[in-house]
Scaffold this motif. Structure first.
Motif, PDB file in Angstrom:
ATOM      1  N   LEU A  20       0.826  -1.216   0.000  1.00  0.00           N
ATOM      2  CA  LEU A  20       0.000   0.000   0.000  1.00  0.00           C
ATOM      3  C   LEU A  20       0.860   1.266   0.000  1.00  0.00           C
ATOM      4  N   LYS A  62       2.513   1.623  -3.396  1.00  0.00           N
ATOM      5  CA  LYS A  62       1.533   1.998  -4.422  1.00  0.00           C
ATOM      6  C   LYS A  62       1.268   3.505  -4.380  1.00  0.00           C
ATOM      7  N   CYS A  83      -3.435   8.518  -3.858  1.00  0.00           N
ATOM      8  CA  CYS A  83      -4.107   7.589  -2.953  1.00  0.00           C
ATOM      9  C   CYS A  83      -5.554   7.385  -3.386  1.00  0.00           C
ATOM     10  N   ILE A  96      -8.191   4.591  -2.092  1.00  0.00           N
ATOM     11  CA  ILE A  96      -7.794   4.104  -0.766  1.00  0.00           C
ATOM     12  C   ILE A  96      -8.595   4.854   0.301  1.00  0.00           C
ATOM     13  N   GLN A 130      -7.258   3.558   7.103  1.00  0.00           N
ATOM     14  CA  GLN A 130      -5.848   3.708   7.477  1.00  0.00           C
ATOM     15  C   GLN A 130      -5.705   4.411   8.833  1.00  0.00           C
ATOM     16  N   THR A 134       1.520   6.054   6.078  1.00  0.00           N
ATOM     17  CA  THR A 134       0.401   5.927   5.134  1.00  0.00           C
ATOM     18  C   THR A 134      -0.632   7.026   5.376  1.00  0.00           C
ATOM     19  N   GLN A 154     -12.874   0.687   3.925  1.00  0.00           N
ATOM     20  CA  GLN A 154     -12.274   0.399   2.618  1.00  0.00           C
ATOM     21  C   GLN A 154     -13.206  -0.456   1.753  1.00  0.00           C
ATOM     22  N   ALA A 189     -11.950  -1.383  -7.942  1.00  0.00           N
ATOM     23  CA  ALA A 189     -10.697  -1.130  -7.231  1.00  0.00           C
ATOM     24  C   ALA A 189      -9.547  -1.466  -8.166  1.00  0.00           C
ATOM     25  N   GLU A 190      -8.466  -0.730  -8.030  1.00  0.00           N
ATOM     26  CA  GLU A 190      -7.305  -1.046  -8.850  1.00  0.00           C
ATOM     27  C   GLU A 190      -6.728  -2.388  -8.417  1.00  0.00           C
ATOM     28  N   THR A 241      -4.585  -2.515  -5.362  1.00  0.00           N
ATOM     29  CA  THR A 241      -5.364  -2.369  -4.126  1.00  0.00           C
ATOM     30  C   THR A 241      -5.941  -3.716  -3.699  1.00  0.00           C
ATOM     31  N   THR A 242      -6.333  -4.516  -4.689  1.00  0.00           N
ATOM     32  CA  THR A 242      -6.883  -5.835  -4.351  1.00  0.00           C
ATOM     33  C   THR A 242      -5.775  -6.754  -3.825  1.00  0.00           C
ATOM     34  N   TYR A 287      -3.283  -5.731  -2.042  1.00  0.00           N
ATOM     35  CA  TYR A 287      -3.152  -5.257  -0.663  1.00  0.00           C
ATOM     36  C   TYR A 287      -4.200  -5.912   0.232  1.00  0.00           C
TER      37      TYR A 287
END
Lengths: 209, 10
Positions: free
Chosen positions: A19, A22, A29, A32, A37, A74, A134, A144-145, A148-149, A151
Protein backbone atom coordinates in the motif's frame (compact mmCIF):
# COMPACT_ATOMS: atom_id res chain seq x y z
CA UNK A 1 6.88 -19.18 16.45
CA UNK A 2 5.48 -21.54 13.83
CA UNK A 3 5.21 -21.43 10.06
CA UNK A 4 1.63 -20.04 10.08
CA UNK A 5 2.54 -17.26 12.45
CA UNK A 6 5.64 -16.29 10.47
CA UNK A 7 3.93 -16.33 7.06
CA UNK A 8 1.02 -14.45 8.62
CA UNK A 9 3.33 -11.72 9.86
CA UNK A 10 5.12 -11.55 6.51
CA UNK A 11 1.80 -11.36 4.67
CA UNK A 12 0.76 -8.50 6.96
CA UNK A 13 4.06 -6.76 6.32
CA UNK A 14 3.68 -7.28 2.57
CA UNK A 15 0.20 -5.73 2.65
CA UNK A 16 1.42 -2.64 4.50
CA UNK A 17 4.39 -2.16 2.18
CA UNK A 18 2.36 -2.80 -1.00
CA UNK A 19 0.00 0.00 0.00
CA UNK A 20 2.77 2.43 0.93
CA UNK A 21 4.67 1.76 -2.31
CA UNK A 22 1.53 2.00 -4.42
CA UNK A 23 0.73 5.44 -3.04
CA UNK A 24 4.35 6.58 -3.25
CA UNK A 25 5.01 5.35 -6.80
CA UNK A 26 1.73 6.57 -8.31
CA UNK A 27 1.82 9.78 -6.24
CA UNK A 28 -1.86 9.10 -5.59
CA UNK A 29 -4.11 7.59 -2.95
CA UNK A 30 -7.18 7.38 -5.18
CA UNK A 31 -9.38 4.45 -4.21
CA UNK A 32 -7.79 4.10 -0.77
CA UNK A 33 -9.91 4.71 2.32
CA UNK A 34 -8.08 7.15 4.58
CA UNK A 35 -10.52 6.22 7.33
CA UNK A 36 -9.46 2.58 7.31
CA UNK A 37 -5.85 3.71 7.48
CA UNK A 38 -6.60 5.98 10.46
CA UNK A 39 -8.25 3.02 12.18
CA UNK A 40 -5.21 0.81 11.53
CA UNK A 41 -2.92 3.51 12.95
CA UNK A 42 -5.17 3.59 16.02
CA UNK A 43 -5.09 -0.24 16.22
CA UNK A 44 -1.28 -0.40 16.19
CA UNK A 45 -0.92 2.51 18.61
CA UNK A 46 -3.22 1.03 21.23
CA UNK A 47 -1.91 -2.52 20.81
CA UNK A 48 1.81 -1.83 20.91
CA UNK A 49 1.93 0.37 24.00
CA UNK A 50 3.71 -2.57 25.61
CA UNK A 51 6.76 -1.47 23.60
CA UNK A 52 7.21 0.96 26.47
CA UNK A 53 6.70 -1.55 29.28
CA UNK A 54 8.16 -4.90 28.22
CA UNK A 55 10.70 -6.42 25.86
CA UNK A 56 9.73 -9.71 24.23
CA UNK A 57 12.20 -10.23 21.39
CA UNK A 58 14.15 -8.27 18.82
CA UNK A 59 11.81 -9.63 16.12
CA UNK A 60 8.75 -8.53 18.10
CA UNK A 61 10.09 -5.03 18.78
CA UNK A 62 11.27 -4.45 15.19
CA UNK A 63 8.00 -5.61 13.62
CA UNK A 64 5.92 -3.48 15.99
CA UNK A 65 7.97 -0.38 15.22
CA UNK A 66 7.75 -1.06 11.46
CA UNK A 67 3.97 -1.59 11.61
CA UNK A 68 3.34 1.57 13.63
CA UNK A 69 5.74 3.63 11.54
CA UNK A 70 4.24 2.47 8.23
CA UNK A 71 0.71 3.05 9.49
CA UNK A 72 1.46 6.68 10.32
CA UNK A 73 3.44 7.15 7.10
CA UNK A 74 0.40 5.93 5.13
CA UNK A 75 -1.94 8.28 6.98
CA UNK A 76 0.50 11.14 6.35
CA UNK A 77 0.67 10.40 2.62
CA UNK A 78 -3.12 10.27 2.32
CA UNK A 79 -4.04 13.30 4.43
CA UNK A 80 -1.03 15.54 3.84
CA UNK A 81 1.39 14.81 1.02
CA UNK A 82 -1.08 13.50 -1.57
CA UNK A 83 -4.21 14.97 -0.08
CA UNK A 84 -5.28 16.38 -3.46
CA UNK A 85 -5.72 12.84 -4.78
CA UNK A 86 -7.67 11.57 -1.77
CA UNK A 87 -11.14 10.43 -2.76
CA UNK A 88 -12.97 11.82 0.28
CA UNK A 89 -16.35 11.97 -1.41
CA UNK A 90 -16.44 8.19 -1.61
CA UNK A 91 -14.86 7.58 1.80
CA UNK A 92 -18.03 8.24 3.74
CA UNK A 93 -18.14 5.40 6.26
CA UNK A 94 -18.87 6.79 9.75
CA UNK A 95 -15.98 5.46 11.84
CA UNK A 96 -17.59 6.51 15.11
CA UNK A 97 -20.09 3.70 14.46
CA UNK A 98 -17.14 1.32 14.79
CA UNK A 99 -14.96 3.02 17.39
CA UNK A 100 -17.68 3.70 19.98
CA UNK A 101 -19.24 0.20 20.14
CA UNK A 102 -15.81 -1.44 19.97
CA UNK A 103 -14.63 0.78 22.83
CA UNK A 104 -17.67 -0.17 24.88
CA UNK A 105 -17.14 -3.87 24.19
CA UNK A 106 -13.46 -3.62 25.19
CA UNK A 107 -14.56 -2.24 28.56
CA UNK A 108 -17.09 -5.03 29.05
CA UNK A 109 -15.27 -8.09 27.68
CA UNK A 110 -11.55 -8.23 28.48
CA UNK A 111 -9.00 -10.40 30.26
CA UNK A 112 -8.30 -7.80 32.94
CA UNK A 113 -9.76 -4.42 33.81
CA UNK A 114 -6.53 -2.47 33.51
CA UNK A 115 -5.72 0.40 31.12
CA UNK A 116 -3.14 -1.46 29.00
CA UNK A 117 -5.26 -4.60 28.79
CA UNK A 118 -8.40 -2.66 27.83
CA UNK A 119 -6.48 -0.79 25.13
CA UNK A 120 -5.04 -4.08 23.83
CA UNK A 121 -8.54 -5.58 23.74
CA UNK A 122 -9.85 -2.45 22.01
CA UNK A 123 -7.17 -2.83 19.33
CA UNK A 124 -8.03 -6.49 18.73
CA UNK A 125 -11.75 -5.72 18.33
CA UNK A 126 -11.11 -2.63 16.23
CA UNK A 127 -8.72 -4.43 13.88
CA UNK A 128 -11.39 -6.99 13.08
CA UNK A 129 -13.64 -4.30 11.59
CA UNK A 130 -11.11 -1.63 10.54
CA UNK A 131 -11.23 -2.65 6.89
CA UNK A 132 -14.97 -1.92 6.61
CA UNK A 133 -14.53 1.71 5.40
CA UNK A 134 -12.27 0.40 2.62
CA UNK A 135 -14.70 -2.35 1.60
CA UNK A 136 -17.57 0.14 1.80
CA UNK A 137 -15.69 2.52 -0.47
CA UNK A 138 -15.09 -0.23 -3.05
CA UNK A 139 -18.72 -1.30 -2.97
CA UNK A 140 -19.73 2.34 -3.46
CA UNK A 141 -17.46 3.06 -6.43
CA UNK A 142 -17.88 -0.47 -7.77
CA UNK A 143 -14.22 -0.96 -8.59
CA UNK A 144 -10.70 -1.13 -7.23
CA UNK A 145 -7.31 -1.05 -8.85
CA UNK A 146 -5.59 -4.40 -9.08
CA UNK A 147 -2.78 -3.41 -6.73
CA UNK A 148 -5.36 -2.37 -4.13
CA UNK A 149 -6.88 -5.84 -4.35
CA UNK A 150 -3.44 -7.40 -3.80
CA UNK A 151 -3.15 -5.26 -0.66
CA UNK A 152 -6.54 -6.44 0.60
CA UNK A 153 -5.73 -10.05 -0.24
CA UNK A 154 -2.49 -10.00 1.78
CA UNK A 155 -4.24 -8.24 4.64
CA UNK A 156 -7.01 -10.84 4.72
CA UNK A 157 -4.66 -13.81 4.38
CA UNK A 158 -2.64 -12.58 7.37
CA UNK A 159 -5.46 -13.07 9.87
CA UNK A 160 -6.55 -16.33 8.26
CA UNK A 161 -2.99 -17.63 8.77
CA UNK A 162 -3.15 -16.48 12.39
CA UNK A 163 -6.21 -18.73 12.82
CA UNK A 164 -4.07 -21.71 11.83
CA UNK A 165 -1.37 -20.39 14.16
CA UNK A 166 -3.85 -20.41 17.03
CA UNK A 167 -4.98 -23.95 16.22
CA UNK A 168 -1.30 -24.98 16.19
CA UNK A 169 -0.61 -23.24 19.49
CA UNK A 170 -3.65 -24.81 21.11
CA UNK A 171 -2.54 -28.32 20.18
CA UNK A 172 1.18 -27.96 20.80
CA UNK A 173 1.35 -25.37 23.58
CA UNK A 174 -2.09 -25.54 25.15
CA UNK A 175 -2.34 -21.81 24.51
CA UNK A 176 -5.50 -20.04 23.48
CA UNK A 177 -6.78 -16.49 23.73
CA UNK A 178 -10.53 -16.42 23.20
CA UNK A 179 -10.67 -12.67 22.55
CA UNK A 180 -8.09 -12.84 19.79
CA UNK A 181 -9.60 -15.99 18.28
CA UNK A 182 -13.19 -14.72 18.09
CA UNK A 183 -12.08 -11.35 16.71
CA UNK A 184 -9.78 -13.11 14.26
CA UNK A 185 -12.61 -15.30 13.00
CA UNK A 186 -14.85 -12.23 12.53
CA UNK A 187 -12.03 -10.41 10.74
CA UNK A 188 -11.40 -13.32 8.38
CA UNK A 189 -15.11 -13.75 7.62
CA UNK A 190 -15.33 -10.09 6.57
CA UNK A 191 -12.78 -10.83 3.85
CA UNK A 192 -14.44 -14.00 2.54
CA UNK A 193 -16.64 -12.27 -0.02
CA UNK A 194 -13.61 -10.32 -1.19
CA UNK A 195 -11.45 -13.48 -1.40
CA UNK A 196 -14.03 -15.05 -3.68
CA UNK A 197 -14.08 -12.05 -6.01
CA UNK A 198 -10.29 -11.78 -5.92
CA UNK A 199 -9.76 -15.39 -7.00
CA UNK A 200 -12.48 -15.43 -9.64
CA UNK A 201 -12.06 -11.98 -11.15
CA UNK A 202 -8.84 -10.17 -10.43
CA UNK A 203 -6.43 -12.60 -11.99
CA UNK A 204 -8.69 -13.14 -14.98
CA UNK A 205 -9.64 -9.58 -15.85
CA UNK A 206 -6.96 -7.51 -14.11
CA UNK A 207 -9.68 -5.11 -13.15
CA UNK A 208 -11.75 -5.56 -10.04
CA UNK A 209 -15.38 -4.58 -10.43
CA UNK B 1 -4.15 -16.12 33.34
CA UNK B 2 -1.60 -16.80 30.63
CA UNK B 3 -3.22 -14.23 28.37
CA UNK B 4 -2.04 -11.53 30.72
CA UNK B 5 1.55 -12.55 30.23
CA UNK B 6 3.64 -10.77 27.66
CA UNK B 7 1.89 -10.70 24.33
CA UNK B 8 4.31 -12.13 21.82
CA UNK B 9 1.93 -12.04 18.87
CA UNK B 10 1.57 -9.05 16.61
Amino acid sequence: MNVFRLTGDLSHLAAIIILLLKIWKTRSCAGISGKSQILFALVFTTRYLDLLTSFISLYNTCMKIIYVGCAYATVYLIYAKFRATYDGNHDTFRIEFLVVPVGGLAFLVNHDFSPLEILWTFSIYLESVAILPQLFMISKTGEAETITTHYLFCLGVYRALYLFNWIWRFYFEGFFDMIAIVAGVVQTILYCDFFYLYVTKVNAVQRFQ
Amino acid sequence: DQNLQQKDEL
